[in-house]
Design an enzyme around this catalytic site. Structure first.
Site, PDB file in Angstrom:
ATOM      1  N   SER A 124       0.966  -1.219  -0.144  1.00  0.00           N
ATOM      2  CA  SER A 124       0.085   0.071  -0.009  1.00  0.00           C
ATOM      3  C   SER A 124       0.839   1.347   0.096  1.00  0.00           C
ATOM      4  O   SER A 124       2.089   1.300   0.423  1.00  0.00           O
ATOM      5  CB  SER A 124      -0.944  -0.106   1.280  1.00  0.00           C
ATOM      6  OG  SER A 124      -1.441   1.250   1.442  1.00  0.00           O
ATOM      7  N   TYR A 148      -2.213  -0.891  10.754  1.00  0.00           N
ATOM      8  CA  TYR A 148      -2.447  -1.423   9.423  1.00  0.00           C
ATOM      9  C   TYR A 148      -1.299  -1.017   8.530  1.00  0.00           C
ATOM     10  O   TYR A 148      -0.572  -2.166   8.009  1.00  0.00           O
ATOM     11  CB  TYR A 148      -3.606  -0.966   8.825  1.00  0.00           C
ATOM     12  CG  TYR A 148      -3.791  -1.196   7.229  1.00  0.00           C
ATOM     13  CD1 TYR A 148      -3.934  -2.434   6.815  1.00  0.00           C
ATOM     14  CD2 TYR A 148      -3.415  -0.377   6.493  1.00  0.00           C
ATOM     15  CE1 TYR A 148      -4.238  -2.702   5.405  1.00  0.00           C
ATOM     16  CE2 TYR A 148      -3.739  -0.380   4.803  1.00  0.00           C
ATOM     17  CZ  TYR A 148      -3.846  -1.765   4.447  1.00  0.00           C
ATOM     18  OH  TYR A 148      -3.898  -1.732   3.245  1.00  0.00           O
ATOM     19  N   LYS A 152       2.035  -3.696   6.417  1.00  0.00           N
ATOM     20  CA  LYS A 152       2.382  -3.778   5.135  1.00  0.00           C
ATOM     21  C   LYS A 152       3.809  -3.711   4.933  1.00  0.00           C
ATOM     22  O   LYS A 152       4.726  -4.056   4.546  1.00  0.00           O
ATOM     23  CB  LYS A 152       1.681  -2.796   4.380  1.00  0.00           C
ATOM     24  CG  LYS A 152       0.065  -2.950   4.337  1.00  0.00           C
ATOM     25  CD  LYS A 152      -0.046  -3.986   3.495  1.00  0.00           C
ATOM     26  CE  LYS A 152      -1.585  -4.596   3.480  1.00  0.00           C
ATOM     27  NZ  LYS A 152      -1.958  -5.723   2.555  1.00  0.00           N
TER      28      LYS A 152
HETATM   29  N1  LIG Z   1      -8.667  -1.426  -1.006  1.00  0.00           N
HETATM   30  C1  LIG Z   1      -7.810  -0.572  -0.803  1.00  0.00           C
HETATM   31  O1  LIG Z   1      -7.830   0.840  -0.704  1.00  0.00           O
HETATM   32  C2  LIG Z   1      -6.178  -1.107  -0.740  1.00  0.00           C
HETATM   33  C3  LIG Z   1      -5.044  -0.097  -0.684  1.00  0.00           C
HETATM   34  C4  LIG Z   1      -3.990  -0.673  -0.519  1.00  0.00           C
HETATM   35  C5  LIG Z   1      -3.722  -1.951  -0.243  1.00  0.00           C
HETATM   36  N2  LIG Z   1      -4.689  -2.690   0.144  1.00  0.00           N
HETATM   37  C6  LIG Z   1      -4.713  -4.372   0.353  1.00  0.00           C
HETATM   38  O2  LIG Z   1      -4.947  -5.059  -0.786  1.00  0.00           O
HETATM   39  C7  LIG Z   1      -5.582  -6.310  -0.248  1.00  0.00           C
HETATM   40  C8  LIG Z   1      -6.990  -6.585  -0.799  1.00  0.00           C
HETATM   41  O3  LIG Z   1      -7.884  -5.499  -0.642  1.00  0.00           O
HETATM   42  P1  LIG Z   1      -9.213  -5.569  -0.899  1.00  0.00           P
HETATM   43  O4  LIG Z   1      -9.633  -3.961  -1.042  1.00  0.00           O
HETATM   44  O5  LIG Z   1      -9.685  -6.079  -1.832  1.00  0.00           O
HETATM   45  O6  LIG Z   1      -9.841  -5.832   0.462  1.00  0.00           O
HETATM   46  P2  LIG Z   1     -11.059  -6.804   0.698  1.00  0.00           P
HETATM   47  O7  LIG Z   1     -11.309  -6.883   2.347  1.00  0.00           O
HETATM   48  O8  LIG Z   1     -12.215  -6.754  -0.053  1.00  0.00           O
HETATM   49  O9  LIG Z   1     -10.429  -8.218   0.304  1.00  0.00           O
HETATM   50  C9  LIG Z   1      -9.571  -9.093   1.085  1.00  0.00           C
HETATM   51  C10 LIG Z   1     -10.256 -10.322   1.320  1.00  0.00           C
HETATM   52  O10 LIG Z   1      -9.287 -11.280   2.165  1.00  0.00           O
HETATM   53  C11 LIG Z   1     -10.043 -11.916   3.019  1.00  0.00           C
HETATM   54  N3  LIG Z   1      -9.386 -12.302   4.081  1.00  0.00           N
HETATM   55  C12 LIG Z   1      -8.982 -11.526   5.084  1.00  0.00           C
HETATM   56  N4  LIG Z   1      -8.151 -12.213   5.828  1.00  0.00           N
HETATM   57  C13 LIG Z   1      -8.191 -13.738   5.584  1.00  0.00           C
HETATM   58  C14 LIG Z   1      -7.479 -14.827   5.827  1.00  0.00           C
HETATM   59  N5  LIG Z   1      -6.560 -14.752   7.017  1.00  0.00           N
HETATM   60  N6  LIG Z   1      -7.691 -15.879   5.518  1.00  0.00           N
HETATM   61  C15 LIG Z   1      -8.375 -15.954   4.467  1.00  0.00           C
HETATM   62  N7  LIG Z   1      -8.897 -14.915   3.783  1.00  0.00           N
HETATM   63  C16 LIG Z   1      -9.046 -13.583   4.340  1.00  0.00           C
HETATM   64  C17 LIG Z   1     -11.315 -11.231   3.016  1.00  0.00           C
HETATM   65  O11 LIG Z   1     -12.458 -12.180   3.367  1.00  0.00           O
HETATM   66  C18 LIG Z   1     -11.702 -10.608   1.738  1.00  0.00           C
HETATM   67  O12 LIG Z   1     -12.162 -11.250   1.009  1.00  0.00           O
HETATM   68  C19 LIG Z   1      -5.599  -6.308   1.211  1.00  0.00           C
HETATM   69  O13 LIG Z   1      -4.205  -7.004   1.651  1.00  0.00           O
HETATM   70  C20 LIG Z   1      -5.319  -4.486   1.432  1.00  0.00           C
HETATM   71  O14 LIG Z   1      -4.737  -4.466   2.445  1.00  0.00           O
HETATM   72  C21 LIG Z   1      -6.065  -2.383  -0.164  1.00  0.00           C
END
Ligand SMILES: NC(=O)c1ccc[n+]([C@@H]2O[C@H](COP(=O)([O-])OP(=O)(O)OC[C@H]3O[C@@H](n4cnc5c(N)ncnc54)[C@H](O)[C@@H]3O)[C@@H](O)[C@H]2O)c1
Length: 334
Positions: A124, A148, A152
């Site tokens: 991120s 959080y 990362k």
């Molecule tokens: N959306 C954003 O703005 C953003 C920005 C930067 C980084 N990220 C990173 O990108 C990744 C995906 O983000 P997103 O927006 O799709 O989030 P999201 O919450 O929609 O998707 C994450 C998925 O991981 C699953 N999950 C969480 N912990 C788990 C575990 N221990 N075992 C199995 N499944 C698990 C959740 O059920 C969910 O479906 C994350 O790591 C997040 O930190 C997201």
């Protein structure tokens, strides 16, 4: 080529499954559904016309993860599964450190054990902390303001160390800026759990009447109109960035910013939404949130140069696609 997508029913993971399949990859999805819905896998299958093996497991569970590695001949892993709510991470730091770090360790160790050499990690822009914009991959990382963000930075460090000790293990650390929008089918998109933490779903929920006024946090930042500036990137562009990282097959540790390189203020995004949908968004200014920074946008030259990847979809497309999903979700998908 068969890719394990952890968190594949989540927002970015589900769109990446589609981009991977479009590019000729097969995918296996693992998700514990803690922040997503089982129906999403059916919608991905419907959109792509492909059958997708789905495992409802926690990826911190070593046995369950190894079971998948044993059952499927995998060529790589994209690790999206993680907890991502900044505010919640301040209230539940141990849950965040445990989930995000243990899952990364379990998956990286399984890759080493089963000889899988391609690992892509969802990092991120948060890891840059309060650096000067635009953020460049070569900058020293500054402390982040919440657990959080720390998870990362720590996972990046862990993966770098593992790759250094195991030269055949290649890692792409993809630093996302602000993903918004939805697949053009309107069948998958961002489904916030409770009131949205992110701006675009907040706007679409105001537009549809689920939320009253949009709260804009802070109007005296040193920016063009006083509101915070972010780099919004269409989630399908972001998804295609993962395909580019996988197909580039670069060795060692590679770090890429995935953003547009354009900063957009909160008010500019509100206006772009109003122009592309014809719906007026009422808003009120409230105090800024502790830990929020004035501006965050990417230098995107490295991804362009080395991956041949650039974000193609503009702000209006992001707004239109987010709005299509919101309407569809409310009327058809829920
Ligand atoms: N959306 C954003 O703005 C953003 C920005 C930067 C980084 N990220 C990173 O990108 C990744 C995906 O983000 P997103 O927006 O799709 O989030 P999201 O919450 O929609 O998707 C994450 C998925 O991981 C699953 N999950 C969480 N912990 C788990 C575990 N221990 N075992 C199995 N499944 C698990 C959740 O059920 C969910 O479906 C994350 O790591 C997040 O930190 C997201």
């Amino acid at each position: 080529m068969n890719i394990l997508v952890t968190g594949g029913t989540g927002y970015i993971g589900s769109h990446t499954c589609i981009a991977l399949i479009d590019a000729g990859y097969s995918v296996v999805v693992a998700d514990n559904l803690s922040n997503s819905k089982r129906e999403t896998i059916e919608n991905i299958k419907y959109i792509t016309g492909q059958d997708i093996p789905f495992y409802e497991i926690d990826v911190t569970d070593k046995q369950a993860v190894e079971c998948i590695f044993r059952k499927h001949k995998l060529n790589g892993v994209i690790h999206f599964a993680g907890l991502k709510a900044v505010g919640e991470s301040i209230k539940k730091p141990s849950t965040y450190y445990e989930n995000n770090i243990i899952s990364t360790l379990v998956l990286a160790k399984a890759c080493l054990k089963f000889g899988i050499n391609q690992f892509v990690f969802s990092s991120s822009a948060t890891v840059y902390g309060e650096n000067e914009v635009p953020f460049v991959e070569t900058m020293d990382l500054l402390p982040t303001t919440n657990p959080y963000g720390e998870t990362k930075s720590i996972c990046e460090r862990i993966l770098k160390d593992i790759a250094q000790a195991n030269p055949s293990f290649s890692v792409s650390l993809l630093r996302y800026f602000n993903p918004v929008g939805a697949h053009e089918s309107g069948l998958i998109g961002e489904i916030p759990n409770g009131p949205p933490n992110n701006l675009m779903p907040y706007i679409t929920q105001v537009a549809i009447g689920k939320q009253g006024k949009l709260k804009i946090f802070g109007n005296d930042y040193p920016t063009i109109d006083g509101t915070g500036i972010r780099d919004y990137v269409h989630v399908m562009d972001l998804a295609e960035g993962h395909v580019a990282a996988l197909t580039s097959k670069r060795e060692g540790v590679q770090i890429y910013n995935l953003g547009t390189g354009q900063g957009t203020s909160v008010l500019q995004l509100v206006r772009a939404f109003e122009e592309s949908t014809g719906i007026k968004i009422s808003y009120e200014m409230v105090d800024c949130r502790p830990g929020d920074i004035a501006a965050c946008y990417a230098d995107v030259q490295k991804a362009r140069r080395e991956l041949g990847w650039v974000a193609k979809r503009d702000l209006k497309t992001m707004c239109r696609d987010a709005w299509r999903f919101e309407r569809n979700y409310d009327q058809v998908l829920k």
